[in-house]
Scaffold this active site. Structure first.
Site, PDB file in Angstrom:
ATOM      1  N   MET A 181      53.875  42.373  42.103  1.00 39.56           N
ATOM      2  CA  MET A 181      53.766  43.745  41.452  1.00 39.56           C
ATOM      3  C   MET A 181      54.341  44.288  40.062  1.00 39.56           C
ATOM      4  SD  MET A 181      51.477  44.010  43.750  1.00 39.56           S
ATOM      5  CE  MET A 181      51.645  46.302  43.524  1.00 39.56           C
ATOM      6  N   ARG A 182      55.368  43.778  39.314  1.00 35.88           N
ATOM      7  CA  ARG A 182      56.183  44.053  38.611  1.00 35.88           C
ATOM      8  C   ARG A 182      55.480  44.378  37.467  1.00 35.88           C
ATOM      9  NH1 ARG A 182      59.985  40.093  37.611  1.00 35.88           N
ATOM     10  NH2 ARG A 182      61.115  41.232  38.800  1.00 35.88           N
TER      11      ARG A 182
END
Length: 662
Positions: free
Chosen positions: A274-275
């Site tokens: 999800m970065r």
């Protein structure tokens, strides 16, 4: 003090300038990784940015640059009372490639910690860079554990130093900028992902722009102060705009429509984790603030994707970063909302008349693939008997090849070595600054002298001579030098495809084990250094793909060329031990006494105890065993293409165990 080249005087490089400015507006974006060839103003632009950052207020005398309005309660120089401070310019701190862990994070005075219980701490570069810029030139050449440390500090906003249970924490919030030349080696995908944005830079091919670059550089070299004065007004305007964007940033609204577009784009490109979503959201918000708006538009999301996703599209070690912009536009159009977030910005994402890049990071031409040489094209003939290059077979997991003994080279994952990281195997007197204390050995050395030293309390009286350095054993990276037979005896298409697949598999293994690699090929009447020793495994894979075959087999020439490469590399990097991998069927033809000459060349490696492996490529029902003989001359071992496979070795072990059980 040297006058920096003005940031606004940098010609072109719109993506680079925009990415740096967005991080200046919002350091939470996560830094910038600048990839590109040498001589493209990477370092110049980064150093110029520091002059644009607003001055910072600091607590007088604090070595950790605490903000007087909100001092760090854990500051080693604290506690500080909130109040007025002094102003100084924002710093740009450079991290050298050869820096030690203590130089980066700081060091504790172990002697005082043991004897007095005092946390005497010497700050490192992370403390110096707090509230400024930390610049790492050639970040891909930095030791992996140092890259991990600085990326962790950048993510957490703090640095932790621990030595034998004694720990110190201090704030470390900085704008992280790394530059690298991909030809010298790649960063691991996990480390690439930790950089917020990435930019590909290349020199302009437009003559007029190149002329302007030279003109400005010569003018700056002749009179740095005078040149900077001419650009002072533009510099002040950008500095004021950064301040205004910082003040506006908390008011920027990231609507649900923009969030849906961000999520859809990251999903469409199948980025891990999800970065990427978080970085895109922060980048789009910073773009809106930079443009003087309080709403994030679709154009902001698009520009954020072009800066935040290309390096996260690297799915395998030999894949080049890239982004398919048509796919990006289709995804944004499909998920365009009706909440007003996707109205076009008349000034573009740069706003205010600033030039905005009209495409993705320079060099992004869509998803990259390896060249399919020799298929459907003209043969790459350059001499009689030469055949066109063929594609490599699918790579596979290989048997682990290592150098015997214990080295002291660069940390890696191949051969045993004494390193700063790893399991403790003993103790010794420190040869320089103490870095890893062996507590038990230190206490044992100090214990017999306590009465003579007048010990009267519970504390241990420790002297400098008592300190012992922990000796640790880990793994090192090696120089894997491939010596590949490209002669006519190897030229059958199916056979050469298998050989290339085996070498490609070994290159993948070298990438994972953090080795340097080199490539020597021999065919016809001579041998060539197709790739000098480098950390860029990608470059070796590219050279392998285009390797043609044909002609005689000058085995001796190939071995002598490899011996010369090792001799030169030993002078450059004496601590890195070599592993020579000869890929051949063992035949030697051409010239007088080719077999005897090859034997004499091989014995040079044996005399110097160079670790070697011969990958036997001989095929067919009748085998001469020449590769095995060559391995004996080299003082190494021989493996067949089948034995090189890790699964083949595992299958052999299982078969033996099964027969024993029966």
């Amino acid at each position: 003090m040297t006058t920096p080249f003005p940031f606004t005087a940098v010609v072109g490089q719109d993506d680079l300038r925009l990415a740096l400015l967005l991080n200046a507006v919002s350091p939470a974006v996560g830094g910038v990784l600048v990839r590109g060839e040498k001589g493209t103003a990477k370092s110049t632009a980064v150093r110029a940015l520091s002059a644009l950052l607003p001055a910072v207020a600091v607590v007088p005398g604090c070595r950790f640059s605490c903000d007087p309005a909100a001092p760090d309660p854990s500051c080693p120089d604290g506690p500080h009372e909130a109040g007025n401070g002094t102003e100084r310019a924002a710093r740009m701190v450079e991290l050298p490639v050869g820096a030690s862990e203590d130089r980066l994070v700081g060091a504790l005075d172990i002697e005082r910690a043991l004897a007095e219980g005092v946390k005497a701490f010497e700050p490192g570069l992370l403390a110096d860079a707090h509230r400024g810029i930390l610049y790492v030139d050639e970040v891909n050449l930095l030791h992996d554990h140092l890259v991990d440390l600085l990326l962790d500090a950048a993510a957490m906003g703090a640095s932790y130093v621990e030595r034998e249970g004694v720990s110190v924490r201090h704030a470390a919030k900085f704008l992280l900028v790394g530059t690298m030349n991909p030809e010298e080696g790649e960063l691991r995908p996990q480390l690439l992902d930790r950089f917020g944005l990435t930019v590909e830079v290349a020199a302009s091919r437009e003559p007029d722009q190149r002329v302007e670059v030279v003109r400005r550089r010569l003018a700056y070299d002749d009179d740095p102060a005078g040149f900077a004065a001419k650009w002072a007004q533009e510099e002040a305007a950008v500095r004021q705009r950064i301040v205004a964007a910082r003040e506006l940033l908390p008011q920027v609204r990231l609507g649900d429509g923009a969030l849906r577009q961000i999520a859809a784009v990251c999903s469409a490109y199948e980025v891990d984790g999800m970065r990427a979503d978080i970085v895109m959201a922060r980048t789009a918000t910073a773009l809106a603030a930079w443009a003087g708006r309080t709403d994030v538009l679709a154009e902001d999301v698009r520009q954020a994707a072009l800066l935040a996703l290309p390096h996260r599209r690297r799915r395998a070690p030999f894949d080049a970063p890239g982004l398919d912009e048509d796919k990006l536009d289709e995804t944004l159009e499909q998920y365009s909302g009706d909440d007003g977030d996707d109205e076009p910005d008349p000034d573009g994402p740069g706003g205010g008349g600033q030039p905005a890049p009209d495409s993705g990071p320079q060099g992004d031409g869509g998803e990259a693939a390896r060249p399919e040489a020799g298929e459907g094209g003209e043969p790459q003939a350059s001499g009689a008997g030469e055949q066109s290059a063929v594609r490599a077979a699918e790579p596979f997991r290989t048997k682990v090849l290592s150098v015997p003994g214990i080295g002291e080279g660069t940390a890696g994952r191949r051969s045993r070595a004494r390193t700063e990281q790893g399991r403790t195997t003993g103790a010794r007197r420190p040869r320089g600054a103490l870095t890893k204390l062996h507590l038990a050995a230190t206490v044992q050395a100090a214990a017999p002298h306590q009465r003579a030293r007048g010990r009267s309390g519970p504390g241990l009286v420790v002297r400098r001579d008592d300190l012992r350095q922990a000796v640790r054993e880990g793994r090192e990276g090696n120089l894997v030098l491939f010596v590949v037979d490209a002669s006519g005896s190897m030229a059958a298409r199916q056979r050469m495809s298998a050989v290339k697949g085996a070498v490609l598999s070994l290159l993948l293994d070298a990438y994972q084990r953090r080795d340097k690699v080199g490539l020597v090929t021999f065919r016809g009447t001579s041998a060539d250094v197709a790739l000098p020793p480098t950390s860029s495994v990608d470059a070796a894979a590219a050279r392998l793909e285009t390797l043609p075959t044909g002609g005689r087999t000058p085995l001796a020439a190939g071995l002598l060329k490899a011996h010369e490469v090792l001799r030169v590399e030993r002078l450059r990097d004496p601590a890195r031990r070599p592993l020579v991998v000869v890929v051949t069927d063992g035949r030697a033809t051409g010239g007088p006494e080719p077999v005897a000459l090859a034997g004499r060349a091989a014995r040079l490696f044996a005399a110097e105890q160079v670790a070697s492996v011969v990958v036997d490529c001989e095929s067919g029902p009748v085998r001469l065993g020449l590769a095995g003989q060559l391995a004996g001359e080299l003082g190494g071992t021989a493996v067949t293409l089948d034995e090189l496979r890790a699964d083949a070795i595992a299958g052999l072990v299982k078969g033996i165990q099964g027969r024993r059980a029966a």
